[in-house]
Design a protein around this motif. Sequence first.
Motif, PDB file in Angstrom:
ATOM      1  N   ARG A 108      18.802  76.256  16.291  1.00  0.00           N
ATOM      2  CA  ARG A 108      18.465  75.304  17.349  1.00  0.00           C
ATOM      3  C   ARG A 108      19.687  74.977  18.200  1.00  0.00           C
ATOM      4  N   TYR A 136      21.489  79.100  24.730  1.00  0.00           N
ATOM      5  CA  TYR A 136      20.692  80.120  25.419  1.00  0.00           C
ATOM      6  C   TYR A 136      19.881  79.509  26.559  1.00  0.00           C
ATOM      7  N   LYS A 137      19.328  78.325  26.307  1.00  0.00           N
ATOM      8  CA  LYS A 137      18.481  77.688  27.318  1.00  0.00           C
ATOM      9  C   LYS A 137      19.262  77.406  28.593  1.00  0.00           C
ATOM     10  N   SER A 166       9.057  76.747  16.966  1.00  0.00           N
ATOM     11  CA  SER A 166       9.641  77.827  17.742  1.00  0.00           C
ATOM     12  C   SER A 166       9.009  79.139  17.331  1.00  0.00           C
ATOM     13  N   ALA A 176      15.000  78.782  24.899  1.00  0.00           N
ATOM     14  CA  ALA A 176      15.806  78.605  23.694  1.00  0.00           C
ATOM     15  C   ALA A 176      15.483  79.635  22.620  1.00  0.00           C
ATOM     16  N   ASP A 177      14.195  79.964  22.447  1.00  0.00           N
ATOM     17  CA  ASP A 177      13.797  80.817  21.323  1.00  0.00           C
ATOM     18  C   ASP A 177      13.785  82.291  21.717  1.00  0.00           C
ATOM     19  N   GLY A 196      17.650  82.192  18.865  1.00  0.00           N
ATOM     20  CA  GLY A 196      17.686  80.748  19.006  1.00  0.00           C
ATOM     21  C   GLY A 196      16.343  80.120  18.691  1.00  0.00           C
ATOM     22  N   ARG A 222      13.891  76.354  19.664  1.00  0.00           N
ATOM     23  CA  ARG A 222      13.797  75.119  20.436  1.00  0.00           C
ATOM     24  C   ARG A 222      14.288  73.950  19.598  1.00  0.00           C
ATOM     25  N   GLY A 257      20.146  77.950  20.313  1.00  0.00           N
ATOM     26  CA  GLY A 257      19.059  77.977  21.280  1.00  0.00           C
ATOM     27  C   GLY A 257      19.314  77.093  22.486  1.00  0.00           C
TER      28      GLY A 257
END
Length: 277
Positions: free
Chosen positions: A209, A215-216, A171, A222-223, A164, A166, A212
């Motif tokens: 993104r 994921y966050k 990122s 995110a990354d 992912g 940001r 990400g």
Amino acid sequence: MRLFQGLGNNTGDYQKLEVTLQEYGVPTVVAKVSRFDWLRNAAGLVDPNYWSGTLRPRPVLDWYLKRIDEAVQEAKELAQGQTLSLIGHSAGGWLARVYMEEFGQLDVSLLLTLGTPHLPPPKGVPGVIDQTRGLLDYVEKHCMKAVYTPELRYVCIAGRYIQGARFLGDSNVEAKAMVPAENDQPTAEAVLVNDMGNSTSTAPRFRARFVGQGYKQVCGQADVWGDGVVPEVSAHLDGALNISLDGVYHSPVGSDELRPWYGSPAVVEQWIHHLLN
């Protein structure tokens, strides 16, 4: 062996995996769940704990735990006194942990999870909302800790399909934002991204993104690498045998030869020995 579905998946999504496991000589019972069944979770909306972020698995998820128990009872008849192996995909992994805590684990010798978000999201991170409304906090606090012993083995498998990024700003991404699975078949596409997060085209950069942001919500970052839905770091547990597989996508829905998921034959080949030993 018993297989428990991830959120939103139904029994039919795992039919090919069931066939693959049977080809290895592993009798398999899949919990009977339809997509419509997942609407039962809406009952949690009337629970004050939902809105305070302190939701508990029961009674909201009693319907799913009952389906697990029905599958386990059917499997016990097939096992004829032998211990059972449980496989949980996605949310099915932590729901299997709840089942073991509530219904007992004496007959279970292996819990193998595939892309399961085991860990609750960190608190106090701007923009992060606990999508489980406290359920994973409950699991972490009240369910048995992972172990890897001769009597009971936890094996947690994570996929590294896409990294992912940001949503805003640079990122810290690696040279490849996507990695292929390690097999002889055609595999996942590779998208090249430079160190500043500028991909060779707008579409891959946007995808990283977008992923990400998902994921966050799960791990607070995110990354990071993950299977497109669950970050790698969230799919592992302290005390378990933790494994990461390159090029593996999260879901059977949308998977194909170019985007294998945990249950694709070439991927199953990499973890089936845990069931056979």
